[in-house]
Design a protein around this motif. Structure first.
Motif, short mmCIF file in Angstrom:
data_model
loop_
_atom_site.label_atom_id
_atom_site.label_comp_id
_atom_site.label_asym_id
_atom_site.label_seq_id
_atom_site.Cartn_x
_atom_site.Cartn_y
_atom_site.Cartn_z
N PRO A 169 -69.21 10.67 -0.54
CA PRO A 169 -68.36 9.88 -1.44
C PRO A 169 -67.46 8.85 -0.77
O PRO A 169 -67.20 7.79 -1.32
CB PRO A 169 -67.53 10.95 -2.15
N ASP A 170 -66.97 9.16 0.44
CA ASP A 170 -66.05 8.23 1.09
C ASP A 170 -66.75 7.34 2.13
O ASP A 170 -66.10 6.71 2.97
CB ASP A 170 -64.91 8.99 1.77
N ALA A 171 -68.07 7.27 2.08
CA ALA A 171 -68.83 6.45 3.04
C ALA A 171 -68.76 4.98 2.67
O ALA A 171 -68.46 4.60 1.52
CB ALA A 171 -70.28 6.92 3.08
N ALA A 202 -68.12 -2.04 -0.86
CA ALA A 202 -68.95 -1.31 0.10
C ALA A 202 -68.81 0.20 -0.07
O ALA A 202 -69.29 0.96 0.77
CB ALA A 202 -68.58 -1.70 1.53
N GLY A 203 -68.17 0.64 -1.13
CA GLY A 203 -68.02 2.07 -1.37
C GLY A 203 -69.34 2.72 -1.76
O GLY A 203 -70.28 2.04 -2.19
N ALA A 204 -69.41 4.03 -1.61
CA ALA A 204 -70.66 4.75 -1.88
C ALA A 204 -71.10 4.61 -3.33
O ALA A 204 -72.29 4.41 -3.62
CB ALA A 204 -70.49 6.22 -1.52
N CYS A 205 -70.17 4.71 -4.26
CA CYS A 205 -70.53 4.61 -5.69
C CYS A 205 -71.04 3.22 -6.03
O CYS A 205 -72.00 3.06 -6.79
CB CYS A 205 -69.33 4.98 -6.56
N ALA A 206 -70.40 2.19 -5.46
CA ALA A 206 -70.86 0.82 -5.70
C ALA A 206 -72.25 0.62 -5.12
O ALA A 206 -73.11 -0.04 -5.72
CB ALA A 206 -69.87 -0.17 -5.09
N ALA A 207 -72.50 1.19 -3.93
CA ALA A 207 -73.82 1.08 -3.31
C ALA A 207 -74.89 1.78 -4.15
O ALA A 207 -76.01 1.28 -4.29
CB ALA A 207 -73.78 1.67 -1.90
N ALA A 208 -74.55 2.93 -4.72
CA ALA A 208 -75.51 3.65 -5.54
C ALA A 208 -75.81 2.90 -6.84
O ALA A 208 -76.95 2.80 -7.27
CB ALA A 208 -74.99 5.05 -5.85
N SER A 209 -74.76 2.36 -7.46
CA SER A 209 -74.97 1.62 -8.71
C SER A 209 -75.75 0.33 -8.48
O SER A 209 -76.46 -0.15 -9.36
CB SER A 209 -73.62 1.30 -9.36
N GLY A 210 -75.66 -0.22 -7.27
CA GLY A 210 -76.41 -1.43 -6.94
C GLY A 210 -77.80 -1.16 -6.40
O GLY A 210 -78.52 -2.11 -6.04
#
Length: 307
Positions: free
Chosen positions: A216-218, A259-267
């Motif tokens: 989560p904090d990656a 560049a947060g993990a959630c933003a990366a997953a949603s993208g």
């Protein structure tokens, strides 16, 4: 072991040496110690005595399949040594991921920013790679060779990434080539940072990872936060009274948001976000789904890799 014999030994998949063994690694023949051989990546395992070397070879044979078409030897599944936690080093994460914490590390003294070795997850053999900090030339060579070794036997590769940058583009291209060409099952977990070239070489679609996750904090981004924040948000700095400090704040904001993990997953840059203590279970599930993976490649002699 000197001269032609040393050349033959160095060409083996894995070289094991006892403390009294000698493998001449320099043209002058001055130092044939295990430490010298490990220092340049020729020796992968060293032991205190001959009995330990034979025992290490037995462990290796027990982990490896006979060829690339036969499955790896299956053992009874064992419990992990402990739950994965934030702040752990990539070596600690690799050990914690293996059944009973039994991780056979290879080339330990070659490359300070990388960890490679073999272990079992739910009874099946896996190759584990850990990349951290600044990935140097030795780290790239070590990890690239190990990925290609695992691919030769169709051993799944699990990679843990918490790295900031590559120190050399030439060696980075070698690692990128090894990952992109390998057709063995590949699962990548970003435990800290994987941005810019590090993301492209080890996590992104160009690396051909079958599944990629992040804690989560990656931080995960195809551009480094330092480049992306200034390039994409430059208009927010034009009227700044303190551009140096404001640029630092902007970079940190980009790292936590875009560049947060959630933003990366949603993208679509990674497949999912997973908690540290659920990482091993997710890896095991992915490896089970990939157990029958077979890839037919185009007919060609070999890929072109920077050597």
């Amino acid at each position: 072991c000197t001269g032609t014999s040393a050349l033959i030994a160095a060409g083996a998949d894995i070289v094991v040496m006892s403390a009294k063994g000698e493998l001449t690694v320099s043209t002058s023949g001055e130092d044939g110690s295990p430490e010298a051989a490990e220092g340049i990546g020729v020796c992968h395992l060293s032991t205190e005595n001959e009995a330990g070397a034979i025992s290490a070879a037995r462990k290796l044979i027990d982990l490896l399949p006979s060829n690339n078409l036969s499955g790896s030897p299956i053992a009874d599944a064992g419990e992990p040594a402990g739950r994965l936690q934030r702040g752990a080093s990539v070596r600690e994460i690799a050990v914690s991921s293996c059944d009973k914490g039994e991780f056979l590390e290879l080339a330990k003294r070659f490359g300070s920013g990388s960890v490679t070795g073999l272990g079992r997850i739910e009874g099946g053999t896996v190759g584990l790679v850990g990349l951290s900090g600044t990935i140097g030339g030795a780290d790239c060579s070590k990890a690239a060779r190990f990925v290609r070794f695992c691919d030769s036997f169709s051993i799944p590769v699990v990679t843990f990434v918490d790295a900031e940058r590559f120190s050399t583009l030439r060696e980075a291209s070698k690692l990128s080539s090894a990952y992109s060409e390998a057709t063995a099952p590949k699962v990548t977990v970003v435990t800290g940072s994987a941005c810019g070239p590090v993301y492209l070489a080890t996590v992104g679609r160009g690396a051909n990872a079958d599944y990629s996750f992040a804690w989560p904090d990656a931080s995960v981004s195809a551009l480094s936060p330092e480049t992306a924040a200034v390039f994409l948000w430059n208009d927010r700095l034009k009227d700044s009274a303190d551009p140096i400090n404001d640029r630092k704040k902007l970079i940190e904001e980009y790292r936590k948001t875009e560049a947060g993990a959630c933003a990366a997953a949603s993208g679509g840059m990674i497949d999912d976000v997973v908690e540290p203590d659920r990482t091993r279970d997710r890896i095991a599930a992915c490896l089970e789904l990939l157990s029958s993976k077979r890839v037919s490649t185009l007919p060609k002699k070999h890929a072109d890799i920077q050597l």
